[in-house]
Design an enzyme around this catalytic site. Structure first.
Site, PDB file in Angstrom:
ATOM      1  N   PHE A  65     -61.466   9.932   7.559  1.00 22.26           N
ATOM      2  CA  PHE A  65     -60.372   9.605   8.485  1.00 22.26           C
ATOM      3  C   PHE A  65     -59.062   9.530   7.704  1.00 22.26           C
ATOM      4  O   PHE A  65     -58.968   8.877   6.660  1.00 22.26           O
ATOM      5  CB  PHE A  65     -60.649   8.275   9.178  1.00 22.26           C
ATOM      6  N   GLY A  70     -49.500  10.189  17.862  1.00 21.12           N
ATOM      7  CA  GLY A  70     -49.372  10.301  19.300  1.00 21.12           C
ATOM      8  C   GLY A  70     -50.138  11.473  19.892  1.00 21.12           C
ATOM      9  O   GLY A  70     -50.358  11.520  21.098  1.00 21.12           O
ATOM     10  N   MET A  71     -50.530  12.438  19.051  1.00 19.86           N
ATOM     11  CA  MET A  71     -51.217  13.629  19.551  1.00 19.86           C
ATOM     12  C   MET A  71     -52.695  13.651  19.193  1.00 19.86           C
ATOM     13  O   MET A  71     -53.352  14.681  19.346  1.00 19.86           O
ATOM     14  CB  MET A  71     -50.541  14.898  18.990  1.00 19.86           C
ATOM     15  N   VAL A 140     -52.003  18.994   3.789  1.00 18.08           N
ATOM     16  CA  VAL A 140     -50.839  18.745   2.945  1.00 18.08           C
ATOM     17  C   VAL A 140     -51.108  17.510   2.099  1.00 18.08           C
ATOM     18  O   VAL A 140     -51.340  16.410   2.641  1.00 18.08           O
ATOM     19  CB  VAL A 140     -49.565  18.543   3.794  1.00 18.08           C
ATOM     20  N   ASP A 182     -40.974  17.531  19.816  1.00 15.06           N
ATOM     21  CA  ASP A 182     -41.309  16.183  19.357  1.00 15.06           C
ATOM     22  C   ASP A 182     -41.011  16.028  17.871  1.00 15.06           C
ATOM     23  O   ASP A 182     -41.848  15.551  17.093  1.00 15.06           O
ATOM     24  CB  ASP A 182     -42.782  15.882  19.637  1.00 15.06           C
ATOM     25  N   ASN A 187     -43.888  13.660  12.182  1.00 16.11           N
ATOM     26  CA  ASN A 187     -44.270  15.071  12.211  1.00 16.11           C
ATOM     27  C   ASN A 187     -43.612  15.888  11.117  1.00 16.11           C
ATOM     28  O   ASN A 187     -43.698  17.121  11.135  1.00 16.11           O
ATOM     29  CB  ASN A 187     -43.935  15.674  13.577  1.00 16.11           C
ATOM     30  N   ASP A 200     -47.675  19.449  14.179  1.00 17.85           N
ATOM     31  CA  ASP A 200     -47.777  19.275  15.638  1.00 17.85           C
ATOM     32  C   ASP A 200     -46.816  20.175  16.406  1.00 17.85           C
ATOM     33  O   ASP A 200     -46.238  19.774  17.421  1.00 17.85           O
ATOM     34  CB  ASP A 200     -47.551  17.817  16.035  1.00 17.85           C
TER      35      ASP A 200
END
Length: 465
Positions: A65, A70-71, A140, A182, A187, A200
């Protein structure tokens, strides 16, 4: 003996009875509708554990993880057949409840996969597995801009190294008809070499309803993060174009410079922190309420920032944490134009006054002064972007206007105020100017043939009446 486990969000150790891989504190925050450590996450979405995902992604191993936004949720993994690190992004499960989502997901994912740019996160694979829509993307090795801002305030030089890279990636996508919708610090990814990548891309549109025919009783969903959204994204979400990304980048740039968001009647960055005033002008133009008044292209935004960066001696934008490059020769010469202009202005002014007081002729002094002032104007114009250059330009302009006014008054008619008994017609044999007025030379006992008077600072030869 139970092995020690750690919370997927805060990293705290917890016991075997933890629910959904969360410690009690984070679990309470999720239950209250907020996301632990994350702003703008989908409410009620608890990311699946790596163990729950592993059976559905046999092509990946070592799932770990990595974070939540938000996405959806992001996991770090290794692609077995290519032996490379990748990022697995899992979208919230409620995204697939829309019957038309599967078709839209495939269409948008194929378009995003065509984006091949160093500043845009590359998509390797996409699909649906285990009840989740997912992307397998480039991994990344670095941090996002939000983490950088929380760790420390970025210097203006670092901010000016990051923004042009974002502009370049945005321009590439905009040229292909793709709008991010966004742009925010979460991001924007920065790797260990200071290279910037945007994540994103297009997911705000993918998870929204833009472009669909909506019933009259259903309003279009707003896509994006409110603090970074352009006004038209809230007021006219179906009319959003690439200029909304420029507005969002302006918000991010303001936050990088000041550490705050531009909310309400916000001051320009130069009034809050010590930055170049031109950066404030750039930010304010990007934050114009009307799209027509903003930068119309991201490449223009990039050029403006790079111009200020070069003038500040920071050189071409490089890694955000790279050392400051040495200025080239042309930049080094530019730093001397302002002081040289000021020196020429002072030399021309003081030298002209000195020559006029010492020399019987005024023409050489005036020629010297005019030449020095002309050179001062030239060098001041070349350094007009610096404060000293602008000061010299304004000063020379004011001095020339004042000198012109004095000259107009002094030399308009030097004999206009001659006293009674003095004719304006020069007497025959009158000598040159600067001869004392009145009687003949001392000891002669004779009246001189002509009177010569200095009137209003000028000399004139006038015959006796």
């Amino acid at each position: 003996m139970d092995t020690e486990r750690f919370c997927q969000h805060c990293g705290k150790p917890f016991g075997a009875k933890a629910v959904h891989g969360l410690c009690p504190e984070c679990l309470m925050q999720v239950g209250m509708g907020s996301e632990p450590g994350v702003e703008g996450g989908p409410k009620g979405f608890v990311p699946p554990t790596p163990e729950e995902l592993a059976p559905h992604f046999p092509q990946l191993e070592d799932l770990e993880f990595h974070g939540k936004g938000g996405m959806g949720a992001v996991y770090k993994a290794r692609q077995k057949n290519l032996n490379r690190l990748v990022a697995l992004k899992v979208l919230p499960p409620n995204a697939g409840r829309d019957p038309a989502f599967a078709e839209r997901f495939t269409r948008e994912a194929q378009a995003l996969a065509q984006l091949s740019h160093p500043g845009i996160l590359t998509i390797h694979e996409f699909g649906h597995a285990g009840g989740f829509y997912y992307f397998v993307m480039e991994f990344v090795d670095g941090v996002n801009l939000r983490q950088l801002l929380r760790a420390q305030r970025l210097s203006p030089r670092e901010a000016m190294a990051i923004v042009p890279q974002i502009c370049e990636a945005l321009q590439y996508a905009h040229d292909r008809g793709i709008v991010h919708r966004d742009i925010k610090p979460e991001n924007v990814l920065v790797d260990k070499q200071g290279r910037v990548k945007i994540a994103d891309f297009g997911l705000a549109k993918l998870l929204g309803r833009e472009g669909q025919s909506l019933p009259l009783t259903q309003s279009a969903e707003v896509m994006g993060t409110p603090q970074y959204m352009a006004p038209e994204q809230l007021e006219r979400p179906l009319e959003v174009d690439h200029r909304a990304d420029i507005y969002s980048l302006g918000v991010v740039f303001y936050e990088m410079l000041t550490g705050e968001l531009p909310l309400g009647r916000f001051p320009v960055p130069s009034r809050k922190v010590q930055v170049d005033v031109r950066l404030g002008e750039i930010v304010l133009r990007a934050l114009e309420k009307e799209p027509e008044l903003r930068y119309q292209q991201a490449r223009v935004f990039k050029t403006e920032v790079e111009t200020v960066a070069q003038a500040a001696g920071s050189g071409s934008p490089a890694a955000a944490h790279a050392s400051r490059p040495r200025a080239n020769r042309s930049e080094a010469r530019t730093t001397w134009y302002g002081p040289l202009a000021l020196g020429l202005f002072l030399a021309g002014t003081l030298g002209t006054l000195a020559l006029m007081s010492l020399s019987p002729r005024e023409e050489p002094a005036l020629v010297f002064g005019a030449l020095a002032l002309c050179l001062a104007v030239v060098f001041a114009w070349m350094s007009r972007r610096e404060r000293l250059g602008r000061f010299v330009l304004f000063t020379v302009g004011g001095a020339v206007c004042l000198a012109g006014a004095i000259a107009a008054v002094s030399f308009s008619d030097p004999c206009a105020d001659a006293p009674a008994g003095i004719s304006r017609t020069p007497a025959a044999g009158a000598g040159p100017a600067r001869i004392r007025s009145g009687a003949s030379p001392a000891g002669s006992g004779k009246a001189g043939p002509a009177n010569h008077q200095r009137i209003d600072g000028g000399f004139c030869g006038c015959a006796a009446g």
